[in-house]
Write a protein that holds these residues in place. Structure first.
Motif, PDB file in Angstrom:
ATOM      1  N   LEU A  46      -0.575   0.726  11.228  1.00  0.00           N
ATOM      2  CA  LEU A  46      -0.529  -0.822  10.891  1.00  0.00           C
ATOM      3  C   LEU A  46       0.816  -0.958  10.123  1.00  0.00           C
ATOM      4  O   LEU A  46       1.025  -0.006   8.994  1.00  0.00           O
ATOM      5  N   CYS A  49       1.337  -3.529   5.461  1.00  0.00           N
ATOM      6  CA  CYS A  49       0.038  -3.345   4.768  1.00  0.00           C
ATOM      7  C   CYS A  49       0.236  -3.972   3.144  1.00  0.00           C
ATOM      8  O   CYS A  49       0.296  -3.037   2.278  1.00  0.00           O
ATOM      9  N   VAL A  50       0.014  -5.138   2.792  1.00  0.00           N
ATOM     10  CA  VAL A  50       0.281  -5.777   1.616  1.00  0.00           C
ATOM     11  C   VAL A  50      -0.974  -6.776   1.120  1.00  0.00           C
ATOM     12  O   VAL A  50      -1.106  -7.310   2.321  1.00  0.00           O
ATOM     13  N   PRO A  51      -1.398  -6.748   0.088  1.00  0.00           N
ATOM     14  CA  PRO A  51      -2.150  -7.564  -0.351  1.00  0.00           C
ATOM     15  C   PRO A  51      -1.920  -9.301   0.267  1.00  0.00           C
ATOM     16  O   PRO A  51      -0.665  -9.596   0.297  1.00  0.00           O
ATOM     17  N   PHE A 146      -5.395  -7.905   5.053  1.00  0.00           N
ATOM     18  CA  PHE A 146      -5.694  -7.089   3.511  1.00  0.00           C
ATOM     19  C   PHE A 146      -5.814  -8.150   2.423  1.00  0.00           C
ATOM     20  O   PHE A 146      -5.118  -9.240   2.297  1.00  0.00           O
ATOM     21  N   GLU A 147      -6.805  -7.954   1.660  1.00  0.00           N
ATOM     22  CA  GLU A 147      -6.843  -8.685   0.582  1.00  0.00           C
ATOM     23  C   GLU A 147      -6.613  -8.157  -0.856  1.00  0.00           C
ATOM     24  O   GLU A 147      -6.589  -6.764  -1.073  1.00  0.00           O
ATOM     25  N   TRP A 148      -6.364  -8.817  -1.861  1.00  0.00           N
ATOM     26  CA  TRP A 148      -6.455  -8.076  -3.288  1.00  0.00           C
ATOM     27  C   TRP A 148      -7.607  -7.403  -3.490  1.00  0.00           C
ATOM     28  O   TRP A 148      -7.470  -6.495  -4.298  1.00  0.00           O
ATOM     29  N   GLY A 149      -8.768  -7.564  -3.195  1.00  0.00           N
ATOM     30  CA  GLY A 149      -9.990  -6.988  -3.310  1.00  0.00           C
ATOM     31  C   GLY A 149     -10.137  -5.510  -2.895  1.00  0.00           C
ATOM     32  O   GLY A 149     -11.084  -4.791  -2.829  1.00  0.00           O
ATOM     33  N   ASP A 150      -9.048  -5.417  -1.688  1.00  0.00           N
ATOM     34  CA  ASP A 150      -9.240  -4.156  -0.917  1.00  0.00           C
ATOM     35  C   ASP A 150      -8.512  -2.974  -1.857  1.00  0.00           C
ATOM     36  O   ASP A 150      -7.349  -3.426  -2.335  1.00  0.00           O
ATOM     37  N   TYR A 151      -9.219  -1.926  -2.154  1.00  0.00           N
ATOM     38  CA  TYR A 151      -8.657  -0.995  -2.841  1.00  0.00           C
ATOM     39  C   TYR A 151      -7.115  -0.326  -2.245  1.00  0.00           C
ATOM     40  O   TYR A 151      -7.054  -0.119  -1.150  1.00  0.00           O
ATOM     41  N   GLY A 152      -6.297  -0.268  -3.221  1.00  0.00           N
ATOM     42  CA  GLY A 152      -4.953   0.133  -2.849  1.00  0.00           C
ATOM     43  C   GLY A 152      -4.688   1.657  -3.134  1.00  0.00           C
ATOM     44  O   GLY A 152      -5.684   2.276  -3.633  1.00  0.00           O
ATOM     45  N   ASN A 153      -3.729   2.169  -2.764  1.00  0.00           N
ATOM     46  CA  ASN A 153      -3.210   3.609  -2.849  1.00  0.00           C
ATOM     47  C   ASN A 153      -4.184   4.338  -2.031  1.00  0.00           C
ATOM     48  O   ASN A 153      -4.834   5.486  -2.402  1.00  0.00           O
ATOM     49  N   GLU A 154      -4.799   4.080  -0.769  1.00  0.00           N
ATOM     50  CA  GLU A 154      -5.548   4.453   0.009  1.00  0.00           C
ATOM     51  C   GLU A 154      -4.825   4.542   1.519  1.00  0.00           C
ATOM     52  O   GLU A 154      -4.136   3.638   1.700  1.00  0.00           O
ATOM     53  N   TYR A 156      -6.378   3.982   5.318  1.00  0.00           N
ATOM     54  CA  TYR A 156      -7.780   3.553   5.825  1.00  0.00           C
ATOM     55  C   TYR A 156      -7.403   3.778   7.116  1.00  0.00           C
ATOM     56  O   TYR A 156      -6.316   4.006   7.987  1.00  0.00           O
TER      57      TYR A 156
ATOM     58  N   LEU B  34      -4.359   3.446  12.045  1.00  0.00           N
ATOM     59  CA  LEU B  34      -4.347   4.057  10.624  1.00  0.00           C
ATOM     60  C   LEU B  34      -3.571   2.928   9.852  1.00  0.00           C
ATOM     61  O   LEU B  34      -2.722   2.096  10.393  1.00  0.00           O
ATOM     62  N   ALA B  35      -3.743   3.011   8.369  1.00  0.00           N
ATOM     63  CA  ALA B  35      -3.126   1.994   7.698  1.00  0.00           C
ATOM     64  C   ALA B  35      -2.932   2.719   6.227  1.00  0.00           C
ATOM     65  O   ALA B  35      -3.937   3.209   5.843  1.00  0.00           O
ATOM     66  N   TYR B  37      -2.268   1.882   2.764  1.00  0.00           N
ATOM     67  CA  TYR B  37      -2.218   0.632   1.808  1.00  0.00           C
ATOM     68  C   TYR B  37      -2.064   1.024   0.413  1.00  0.00           C
ATOM     69  O   TYR B  37      -2.565   1.610  -0.243  1.00  0.00           O
ATOM     70  N   GLY B  38      -0.851   0.772  -0.033  1.00  0.00           N
ATOM     71  CA  GLY B  38      -0.124   0.988  -1.350  1.00  0.00           C
ATOM     72  C   GLY B  38      -0.869   0.030  -2.592  1.00  0.00           C
ATOM     73  O   GLY B  38      -1.542  -0.876  -2.162  1.00  0.00           O
ATOM     74  N   ASN B  73      -5.049  -4.545  -6.248  1.00  0.00           N
ATOM     75  CA  ASN B  73      -5.804  -3.963  -5.347  1.00  0.00           C
ATOM     76  C   ASN B  73      -6.339  -2.532  -5.925  1.00  0.00           C
ATOM     77  O   ASN B  73      -6.605  -1.638  -5.092  1.00  0.00           O
ATOM     78  N   PRO B 134     -10.229  -4.488  -8.525  1.00  0.00           N
ATOM     79  CA  PRO B 134      -9.171  -5.002  -7.255  1.00  0.00           C
ATOM     80  C   PRO B 134      -9.637  -6.334  -6.937  1.00  0.00           C
ATOM     81  O   PRO B 134     -11.014  -6.621  -7.142  1.00  0.00           O
ATOM     82  N   GLY B 135      -8.895  -7.327  -6.824  1.00  0.00           N
ATOM     83  CA  GLY B 135      -9.259  -8.825  -6.759  1.00  0.00           C
ATOM     84  C   GLY B 135      -8.307  -9.690  -7.338  1.00  0.00           C
ATOM     85  O   GLY B 135      -7.426  -9.216  -8.081  1.00  0.00           O
TER      86      GLY B 135
END
Lengths: 167, 167
Positions: A46, A49-51, A146-154, A156, B34-35, B37-38, B73, B134-135
């Motif tokens: 994808l 991928c940004v909030p 993607f939402e701000w509430g989604d944990y970053g640095n991951e 998926y 796959l994503a 997400y930073g 996030n 996050p949020g």
């Protein structure tokens, strides 16, 4: 000598008569359906991928069928949402993934998970027989908000399964 | 010879019927999505660049209001500091006796690490004020300045700095 010549003539006429017989040929063309995702479209990354934005990836699926056919989609996670690589329990994106097909047109639909009812949704139904491969591959667009509430640095991931069957 | 041909046709018919039965089944293929997400953090000070404290009077709190918006996030920490460390007269370096305070008002506030009451006195160096996950957090804040009877009547000013750090 003359009688003998006549006799030969009669025999030649008898040899020109035709004889015939026939064989009935039957063919029962079976229903044949094939589905294939080209290797280069099996792992899709994808982009963007940004909030507060929607990331997307373009994919495709090839279908060959000689009957009307339908295509359903499902995901391998309980909720159908992408799941992160870390966290305990693993972090899961808040929004589901959507998918649509470009030609033939289908969707957009939300990809359900294994706990959903139904656990697979129809993307295409009653589609005409044909060879939807090669240049006529069914183009797919995957969209993931993607939402701000989604944990970053991951990282998926999600496995999306396409199932084709007679309509 | 004729019997043999019929037998072959019969076998072919059986094979076609068998294939036809198999083709009724559904077929599936899967694609991996796959994503990467930073981490992202945003800090918005939803207030005027210059705030005037109202109701400034000896023995009372002067007050200005604003809103801090934090989008992240990842887990985050909000820090703040003031320069100079206390409000200072415009034309010389004389400061007020008491520090400027920030009161974080949101009841759904991410944990306030600096004070159980959600009120933090500013200093000349960055200090942790809030922590959250996050949020999007929209946090109304009060800037409060207690004026002492010993403070000289004049115009005072101070600059408040905020920063958000991913944890």
């Amino acid at each position: 000598m003359i009688e003998l010549w006549l006799s030969v003539f009669v025999l030649m006429v008898a040899g020109a008569q035709s004889a015939s017989d026939s064989t009935q040929i039957y063919a029962n063309l079976p229903t044949q359906i094939e589905i294939l995702i080209p290797e280069d479209l099996k792992d899709l990354q994808l982009q963007n991928c940004v909030p507060s934005q929607t990331a997307s990836a373009e994919g495709g699926v090839e279908v060959k069928s000689n009957v009307d056919w339908s295509l359903t989609v499902s995901a391998d996670t309980a909720s159908g949402h992408m799941v992160g690589s870390t966290g305990s329990p693993p972090h899961e994106l808040r929004s589901p993934m959507n998918i649509q097909s470009q030609a033939p047109l289908g969707g957009p639909v939300t990809i359900p998970g294994t706990d959903s009812d139904p656990s697979a949704v129809s993307l295409l139904s009653g589609t005409s027989p044909g060879d939807y491969s090669g240049e006529d591959i069914i183009a797919l667009l995957f969209e993931q908000p993607f939402e701000w509430g989604d944990y970053g640095n991951e990282d998926y991931g999600l496995v999306v399964t396409f199932t084709v069957g007679p309509a | 010879m004729k019997l043999s041909a019929k037998f072959r046709l019969y076998l072919l018919f059986l094979a076609v019927v068998a294939l036809s039965c198999n083709a009724e089944a559904e077929f599936a293929e899967s694609a991996n999505l796959l994503a990467e997400y930073g981490s992202n953090v945003e800090l918005v000070l939803d207030m005027q660049n210059e705030l005037d404290l109202e109701e400034a009077a000896p023995g009372r709190d002067g007050l200005a209001v604003g809103t801090i918006i934090i989008r992240a996030n990842v887990d985050w920490e909000l820090q703040a500091m003031a320069r100079p460390s206390k409000m200072q007269r415009s034309n010389n370096s004389v400061k007020l006796k008491n520090p400027l305070r920030i009161l974080y008002l949101d009841s759904d506030l991410p944990s306030c690490v600096a004070s159980s009451r959600g009120e933090v006195s500013l200093t000349g160096s960055y200090v942790q004020h809030l922590r959250g996950g996050p949020g999007e957090a929209v946090i109304p804040v009060d800037f409060r300045q207690q004026f002492d009877w010993t403070d000289v009547p004049d115009r005072y000013n101070i600059k408040v700095y905020f920063r958000i750090l991913p944890l």
